[in-house]
Each structure stands twice: as C-alpha cells, then as structure tokens.
Motif scaffolding. Structure first.
Motif, PDB file in Angstrom:
ATOM      1  N   PHE A 104      21.362  79.216  17.015  1.00 48.40           N
ATOM      2  CA  PHE A 104      21.990  78.866  18.290  1.00 48.40           C
ATOM      3  C   PHE A 104      23.507  78.822  18.144  1.00 48.40           C
ATOM      4  CE2 PHE A 104      23.900  75.343  20.736  1.00 48.40           C
ATOM      5  CZ  PHE A 104      23.796  75.891  22.013  1.00 48.40           C
ATOM      6  N   PHE A 105      23.995  78.161  17.104  1.00 51.24           N
ATOM      7  CA  PHE A 105      25.442  78.047  16.924  1.00 51.24           C
ATOM      8  C   PHE A 105      26.067  79.378  16.515  1.00 51.24           C
ATOM      9  CE2 PHE A 105      24.455  73.475  16.606  1.00 51.24           C
ATOM     10  CZ  PHE A 105      25.410  72.992  17.490  1.00 51.24           C
ATOM     11  N   ILE A 106      25.380  80.148  15.679  1.00 46.75           N
ATOM     12  CA  ILE A 106      25.919  81.453  15.279  1.00 46.75           C
ATOM     13  C   ILE A 106      26.055  82.366  16.492  1.00 46.75           C
ATOM     14  CG2 ILE A 106      25.372  83.592  14.040  1.00 46.75           C
ATOM     15  CD1 ILE A 106      24.344  81.897  11.744  1.00 46.75           C
ATOM     16  N   HIS A 107      24.990  82.460  17.289  1.00 41.84           N
ATOM     17  CA  HIS A 107      25.051  83.308  18.472  1.00 41.84           C
ATOM     18  C   HIS A 107      25.999  82.731  19.525  1.00 41.84           C
ATOM     19  CE1 HIS A 107      22.072  86.269  17.354  1.00 41.84           C
ATOM     20  NE2 HIS A 107      21.245  85.307  16.989  1.00 41.84           N
ATOM     21  N   GLY A 108      26.069  81.395  19.601  1.00 39.25           N
ATOM     22  CA  GLY A 108      26.966  80.766  20.566  1.00 39.25           C
ATOM     23  C   GLY A 108      28.422  81.064  20.265  1.00 39.25           C
ATOM     24  N   PHE A 109      28.826  80.902  19.008  1.00 38.87           N
ATOM     25  CA  PHE A 109      30.216  81.175  18.641  1.00 38.87           C
ATOM     26  C   PHE A 109      30.515  82.672  18.653  1.00 38.87           C
ATOM     27  CE2 PHE A 109      30.097  76.824  16.807  1.00 38.87           C
ATOM     28  CZ  PHE A 109      31.218  76.330  17.452  1.00 38.87           C
ATOM     29  N   THR A 110      29.502  83.497  18.405  1.00 36.48           N
ATOM     30  CA  THR A 110      29.691  84.948  18.530  1.00 36.48           C
ATOM     31  C   THR A 110      29.967  85.320  19.980  1.00 36.48           C
ATOM     32  OG1 THR A 110      28.213  85.389  16.650  1.00 36.48           O
ATOM     33  CG2 THR A 110      28.632  87.208  18.151  1.00 36.48           C
ATOM     34  N   ALA A 111      29.176  84.753  20.901  1.00 35.37           N
ATOM     35  CA  ALA A 111      29.392  85.001  22.328  1.00 35.37           C
ATOM     36  C   ALA A 111      30.743  84.453  22.777  1.00 35.37           C
ATOM     37  CB  ALA A 111      28.266  84.370  23.148  1.00 35.37           C
ATOM     38  N   LEU A 112      31.130  83.297  22.219  1.00 32.05           N
ATOM     39  CA  LEU A 112      32.423  82.707  22.577  1.00 32.05           C
ATOM     40  C   LEU A 112      33.566  83.601  22.116  1.00 32.05           C
ATOM     41  CD1 LEU A 112      34.112  80.399  23.714  1.00 32.05           C
ATOM     42  CD2 LEU A 112      33.918  79.245  21.490  1.00 32.05           C
ATOM     43  N   GLU A 113      33.462  84.138  20.905  1.00 34.98           N
ATOM     44  CA  GLU A 113      34.522  85.024  20.404  1.00 34.98           C
ATOM     45  C   GLU A 113      34.620  86.283  21.263  1.00 34.98           C
ATOM     46  OE1 GLU A 113      36.278  86.796  16.235  1.00 34.98           O
ATOM     47  OE2 GLU A 113      35.026  85.012  16.327  1.00 34.98           O
ATOM     48  N   PHE A 152      31.344  77.310  28.346  1.00 41.21           N
ATOM     49  CA  PHE A 152      30.037  76.991  28.930  1.00 41.21           C
ATOM     50  C   PHE A 152      29.196  78.251  29.079  1.00 41.21           C
ATOM     51  CE2 PHE A 152      31.674  72.812  30.328  1.00 41.21           C
ATOM     52  CZ  PHE A 152      30.555  72.035  30.032  1.00 41.21           C
ATOM     53  N   ARG A 153      29.810  79.306  29.558  1.00 40.87           N
ATOM     54  CA  ARG A 153      29.087  80.571  29.743  1.00 40.87           C
ATOM     55  C   ARG A 153      28.502  81.075  28.433  1.00 40.87           C
ATOM     56  NH1 ARG A 153      30.855  86.049  27.781  1.00 40.87           N
ATOM     57  NH2 ARG A 153      29.944  87.561  29.207  1.00 40.87           N
ATOM     58  N   SER A 154      29.272  80.979  27.351  1.00 38.45           N
ATOM     59  CA  SER A 154      28.833  81.503  26.061  1.00 38.45           C
ATOM     60  C   SER A 154      27.628  80.736  25.510  1.00 38.45           C
ATOM     61  CB  SER A 154      29.996  81.441  25.054  1.00 38.45           C
ATOM     62  OG  SER A 154      31.088  82.211  25.515  1.00 38.45           O
TER      63      SER A 154
END
Length: 311
Positions: A104-113, A152-154
C-alpha cells in the motif's frame, strides 16, 4: 482421493527474494544497496533543509520539489525494512498483513511521485507561458491545496489494493518475485478468483500512464510556447529550467514502464532481470533526483554551497 487433492493449506507468510543465484553474496551486495539508501536519505533531506531554511526558495517550483523529495523519502522508507532483512540477515519471510501494508505504501508513494511530476510539468508550463502572472496564479495557498488534493488522490487510488488482496485465498504458492511486496506480484499467488484485483490493478496502472501522457502534453505546449519566443537566448534559458524535471520524469517512468511490460507480457523473462528492474524502480529515483536537482538547479546549488561554507 479427489477430496484430499482439493484441500489446500492457507498461506499466512510470504517469502521475498534477494538476487536469484547470488544468495551467497547478499552480504556484499548489501553494501552498495545500503549506500544508495544513505545517499537517498541524505540527498532528499538536504533538499528539504535548503528549501526550508532559505527564504528566497519559498516559491511554487521549490515547494513542488519539496513534495518530490518527501515522496522519494516515503518510497525509500517503505521498501527499506524488507530489503535490509533479506540482504543483511537472510530473512525473506514476511507476514501477509505486513506485506499488504508495505505494498500500500509503496504504490501510494509511487502514485504520489507520479502526481508531483505531473504538477511540476504544469508549473513549468505556467512559468514559461504566463511568466508575469505566474506568482499570482500559483500562490502559496493554491500550492498547499494542490499538494493536499493530489496526496489524497494518490493514496485513495491505491487504498483498494490491500483491501482486495486480504479477501483472496492463498494456498500452495508463497514465493514472491522481489525483495518487497507489489500488488501485481502478490495477486498472482492467489488460488481464488482475483479478477477484481486484475481489473483494478490495470485501472491503477492506467492512471499512472494518464499522468505520463499529460506530462508529455505539457511539454508539447511548452515547446510550442518556447518556439514563439523571438530571442534564441531566451528560448534556451526557458528550456534550461525544464532539464531537471525532464531527467526526473525519465528516471521515474522508464523503470515503471519496463517493469509493467515484464509483468504483463514477458512470462519467461529471467528472474534476475525482473529483480534488478524492480530494485531500479525503488532505488534509482530517490538517489538520482536530489543529485540532478542539486547539479542542474543553480539556485539550490548556490544556497547549498553557501551553507556548507558557513559550517
């Protein structure tokens, strides 16, 4: 007999991998890996420190760069525990719940980047296309609002990943393909129907590619604007402000595209190539982004040198 064959043992622990075939050298391989994590932490923290302590850098471009540094730090911290456990302590086991949390965090920060790189491309377009109105369009309040909205979106985008993975049943197979957990890797181990995960995983990847497409569109508009500038010197000056961002986009999206192609189409690709590409995805952007921005952005380079000389 058929009843016995249909019985499967529920899997609650997954096994991550280091570098296939080089398990005996993991302790030595950990040296460059730990060095890269250290460079990533120091580099991104340096960027954040310089921007925070230097009032002249309190501008939209550098606020967005701070967001990029934060997403890089989050990406590094998300993968650090399992990577170090494998290479330093030869401990590949990870509980399913911990695996779902990590992905969750890996994909979340990837989406955020990805979101931050998209925002930065629009920022460059506004700075070049509307230089006189730039500061009035992107005020500090608007920058904060944009940052919160895209954050939030990411994370809302990837929130269904761990929730849907928890509902799947895992039996017989527990070996993952990387030194950290990824959604597309975990769902392949499921022995129950995972069509929802496949569909939503494709939707998540599509959103990332939409970001990339919009970045390309932004640069088409930037080039169109730059070509309309009469002075060649001013054209080069305008394009030079985009070099760091272009490098960051290439560094980030190239491994993602390669890894997505490998997972989707290359079923018989070498496990070594698979692992190397996955490690490049998580390690290279956090390491290279602060280096690129320190080298190519004069304002940061000058302020950094000044602060080092003060010491």
């Amino acid at each position: 007999m058929s009843i016995i064959n249909t019985v499967c043992v529920a899997i609650t622990i997954f096994f991550l991998v280091g570098i296939p075939g080089l398990e005996y050298a993991h302790i030595w391989i950990s040296i460059p890996i730990c060095s890269m994590y250290l460079v990533a932490f120091l580099g991104n923290c340096t960027i954040l420190f310089v921007i925070k302590t230097e009032p002249s850098l309190h501008e939209p471009m550098y606020y967005f760069l701070s967001m990029l540094a934060l997403s890089d730090l989050g990406l590094s911290l998300s993968s650090l525990p399992t990577v170090l456990r494998i290479f330093l302590f030869n401990a590949p086991e990870i509980f399913a719940s911990a695996c779902f949390t990590q992905e969750f965090f890996i994909h979340g920060f990837t989406a955020l980047e990805s979101s931050v790189l998209l925002i930065m491309s629009f920022d460059r377009f506004l700075a070049i296309h509307h230089p006189l109105r730039y500061s009035s369009i992107l005020t500090t309040v608007k920058v904060v609002q944009i940052g919160i909205a895209f954050s939030f979106r990411s994370f809302l985008l990837v929130l269904p990943f761990p929730l849907t993975l928890r509902k799947l049943k895992y039996c017989n197979k527990s070996q993952l393909s990387h030194s950290y957990c990824l959604h597309q890797d975990v769902m392949k181990l499921a022995c129950s129907d995972n069509r929802i995960n496949v569909i939503y995983g494709f939707f998540g990847a599509l959103c990332i590619m939409v970001d990339f497409t919009l970045i390309v569109v932004s640069y088409i508009l930037i080039i169109k604007t730059v070509l309309g500038i009469a002075s060649q010197k001013k054209q080069l000056k305008a394009l030079n402000t985009c070099v760091s961002h272009i490098c960051a986009v290439i560094i980030f999206y190239l491994p993602i595209i390669n890894l997505a192609i490998v997972h989707r189409f290359a079923q018989h690709v070498s496990p070594l190539f698979n692992v190397l590409m996955a490690n490049v995805l998580l390690l290279v952007p956090p390491v290279m982004n602060p280096i690129v921005y320190c080298v190519k952005t004069r304002q940061i380079r000058v302020r950094l040198v000044a602060k080092l000389c003060q010491k």
